[in-house]
Write a protein that holds these residues in place. Structure first.
Motif, mmCIF file in Angstrom:
data_model
loop_
_atom_site.group_PDB
_atom_site.id
_atom_site.type_symbol
_atom_site.label_atom_id
_atom_site.label_comp_id
_atom_site.label_asym_id
_atom_site.label_seq_id
_atom_site.Cartn_x
_atom_site.Cartn_y
_atom_site.Cartn_z
ATOM 1 N N ALA A 136 0.825 -1.208 0.000
ATOM 2 C CA ALA A 136 0.000 0.000 0.000
ATOM 3 C C ALA A 136 0.857 1.255 0.000
ATOM 4 C CB ALA A 136 -0.921 -0.011 1.219
ATOM 5 N N ALA A 137 1.913 1.253 0.815
ATOM 6 C CA ALA A 137 2.805 2.416 0.861
ATOM 7 C C ALA A 137 3.497 2.635 -0.475
ATOM 8 C CB ALA A 137 3.834 2.235 1.972
ATOM 9 N N SER A 138 3.855 1.551 -1.157
ATOM 10 C CA SER A 138 4.503 1.688 -2.464
ATOM 11 C C SER A 138 3.552 2.294 -3.491
ATOM 12 C CB SER A 138 4.990 0.314 -2.946
ATOM 13 O OG SER A 138 5.931 -0.239 -2.044
ATOM 14 N N ILE A 139 2.288 1.895 -3.452
ATOM 15 C CA ILE A 139 1.298 2.461 -4.375
ATOM 16 C C ILE A 139 1.116 3.951 -4.110
ATOM 17 C CG2 ILE A 139 -1.128 2.412 -5.051
ATOM 18 C CD1 ILE A 139 -1.087 -0.604 -4.383
ATOM 19 N N VAL A 250 8.731 3.229 4.186
ATOM 20 C CA VAL A 250 8.692 3.163 2.722
ATOM 21 C C VAL A 250 8.484 4.543 2.106
ATOM 22 C CG1 VAL A 250 7.378 2.263 0.757
ATOM 23 C CG2 VAL A 250 7.896 0.777 2.690
ATOM 24 N N MET A 251 7.624 5.362 2.697
ATOM 25 C CA MET A 251 7.233 6.612 2.065
ATOM 26 C C MET A 251 8.223 7.751 2.328
ATOM 27 S SD MET A 251 3.086 6.625 2.531
ATOM 28 C CE MET A 251 2.965 8.108 1.535
ATOM 29 N N THR A 252 8.694 7.892 3.569
ATOM 30 C CA THR A 252 9.546 9.037 3.892
ATOM 31 C C THR A 252 10.843 8.650 4.586
ATOM 32 O OG1 THR A 252 8.529 9.396 6.067
ATOM 33 C CG2 THR A 252 7.492 10.476 4.176
ATOM 34 N N GLY A 253 10.910 7.450 5.172
ATOM 35 C CA GLY A 253 12.102 7.062 5.913
ATOM 36 C C GLY A 253 12.334 7.892 7.159
ATOM 37 N N THR A 262 9.021 8.887 14.027
ATOM 38 C CA THR A 262 8.284 8.531 15.229
ATOM 39 C C THR A 262 9.157 7.631 16.108
ATOM 40 O OG1 THR A 262 7.302 6.620 14.119
ATOM 41 C CG2 THR A 262 6.087 8.699 14.011
ATOM 42 N N ILE A 263 8.574 7.156 17.200
ATOM 43 C CA ILE A 263 9.329 6.326 18.137
ATOM 44 C C ILE A 263 9.893 5.091 17.449
ATOM 45 C CG2 ILE A 263 9.074 4.768 20.108
ATOM 46 C CD1 ILE A 263 9.361 7.473 21.123
ATOM 47 N N VAL A 264 9.072 4.392 16.675
ATOM 48 C CA VAL A 264 9.539 3.153 16.056
ATOM 49 C C VAL A 264 10.601 3.422 14.995
ATOM 50 C CG1 VAL A 264 7.497 1.761 16.545
ATOM 51 C CG2 VAL A 264 7.508 3.225 14.539
ATOM 52 N N VAL A 265 10.484 4.549 14.294
ATOM 53 C CA VAL A 265 11.509 4.920 13.316
ATOM 54 C C VAL A 265 12.821 5.229 14.042
ATOM 55 C CG1 VAL A 265 12.162 6.586 11.546
ATOM 56 C CG2 VAL A 265 9.808 5.762 11.668
ATOM 57 N N ALA A 266 12.724 5.915 15.183
ATOM 58 C CA ALA A 266 13.921 6.226 15.963
ATOM 59 C C ALA A 266 14.564 4.953 16.511
ATOM 60 C CB ALA A 266 13.563 7.173 17.111
ATOM 61 N N ILE A 267 13.746 3.980 16.909
ATOM 62 C CA ILE A 267 14.288 2.701 17.387
ATOM 63 C C ILE A 267 15.091 2.028 16.283
ATOM 64 C CG2 ILE A 267 13.673 0.376 18.162
ATOM 65 C CD1 ILE A 267 11.210 1.626 19.507
#
Length: 311
Positions: A136-139, A250-253, A262-267
């Motif tokens: 979905a993110a790729s679309i 996928v969309m912004t990294g 966000t928290i999970v991206v920072a982890i």
């Protein structure tokens, strides 16, 4: 008679104790397996996570870090990244949850009425839930493309300037919130639709006979029936948003300039990109704390609702 009565009196407490133990034994036996599963699948990993957050473990040797106490948390508090990460997390969580609840409820109200093509429309509205998040993110990544995306083509066709959806700070967060809500909305629709079926038809019909408008009927008759379901959906989506990583990755990294980190991206960044597993675990503990705070807030709201309803 005294000789025959005493054994009965002496056996009476013993019989009560035996019956009480039998009453407790069955629930205890049924709870053993779930508790063992929770201990190995939840509590033990959580204890390991807490320990790692108190060490300077690195990705090359995650189990061999030295104990550093609260240094990881002190570094996070002293840095400038944590406030932005927390603000991004709250914006993403509350934005995607709120938008999904609104979109899903409106969709449920639409498909709750019978019309030609009802089944087809219901299937189309439910389809985003079946699409894997990465797909979905790729679309949506293609649709948000600044050069060849369908949204910018529509804007240019209307005489406007193309928008940098994923590379500008105000629009990147809006984009990932929209995609996340789009994926959550079908779940809200299906659960809310089930709740709408529980509303007594005679009550809604009596409201309409008395001259109430559709909005008034929904506000005063339908809404109180589906409100408990709505609150439960809210906390479930909040927790799911707190742990959602794939769409943002996928969309912004996490960019631009950490505006969607966000928290999970920072982890993920701390543990795998910078290889600081201990610091990543510290971020994870903050995320767990946020989830617990939201869960406690939900329980407080539910308790007040029960008291208000006289339960």
């Amino acid at each position: 008679m005294t000789a025959t009565a005493n054994p009965r009196v002496s056996r009476s407490p013993r019989l009560r104790l035996t019956r009480a133990l039998r009453g407790v034994a069955t629930p205890a036996a049924l709870l053993i397996a779930p508790m063992v599963l929770l201990a190995f699948m939840v509590f033990w990993p959580l204890l390991q996570q807490i320990w790692i957050s108190l060490t300077d473990a690195r990705l090359t040797n995650p189990g061999g870090g030295s104990f550093v106490g609260l240094e990881n948390f002190e570094a996070l508090m002293a840095g400038t990244a944590l406030p932005q990460v927390l603000a991004n997390t709250l914006a993403y969580t509350l934005g995607s949850t709120g938008l999904a609840l609104v979109m899903g409820t409106l969709a449920a109200l639409v498909v709750n009425t019978r019309f030609r093509g009802h089944g087809f429309v219901k299937g189309v509205l439910a389809s985003p839930w079946a699409i894997p998040p990465v797909a979905a993110a790729s679309i949506w990544l293609w649709m948000f493309s600044e050069s060849r995306g369908i949204f910018n083509r529509i804007i240019e066709g209307a005489g406007g300037e193309p928008v940098a959806w994923l590379t500008s700070e105000p629009w990147a967060m809006v984009s990932v919130i929209l995609v996340t809500a789009w994926q959550f909305a079908p779940l809200v629709m299906l659960v809310t639709l089930s709740a709408l079926k529980s509303v007594p038809d005679e009550v809604a019909e009596a409201s309409r006979v008395d001259g109430a408008s559709a909005v008034a009927t929904f506000t005063w008759v339908v809404w109180p029936h589906i409100l408990p379901t709505f609150r439960l959906l809210g906390i479930l989506l909040v927790i799911e948003s707190l742990r959602r990583w794939d769409i943002i990755a996928v969309m912004t990294g996490g960019g631009p300039v950490m505006s969607t980190s966000t928290i999970v991206v920072a982890i993920q960044r701390q543990a795998f990109q910078y290889q600081e597993v201990g610091m990543g675990a510290a971020y994870a503990m903050i995320g767990i704390t946020l989830a617990v705070i939201f869960a406690l807030a939900y329980l407080m709201v539910e308790r007040r609702a029960e008291k208000r309803n006289g339960r």
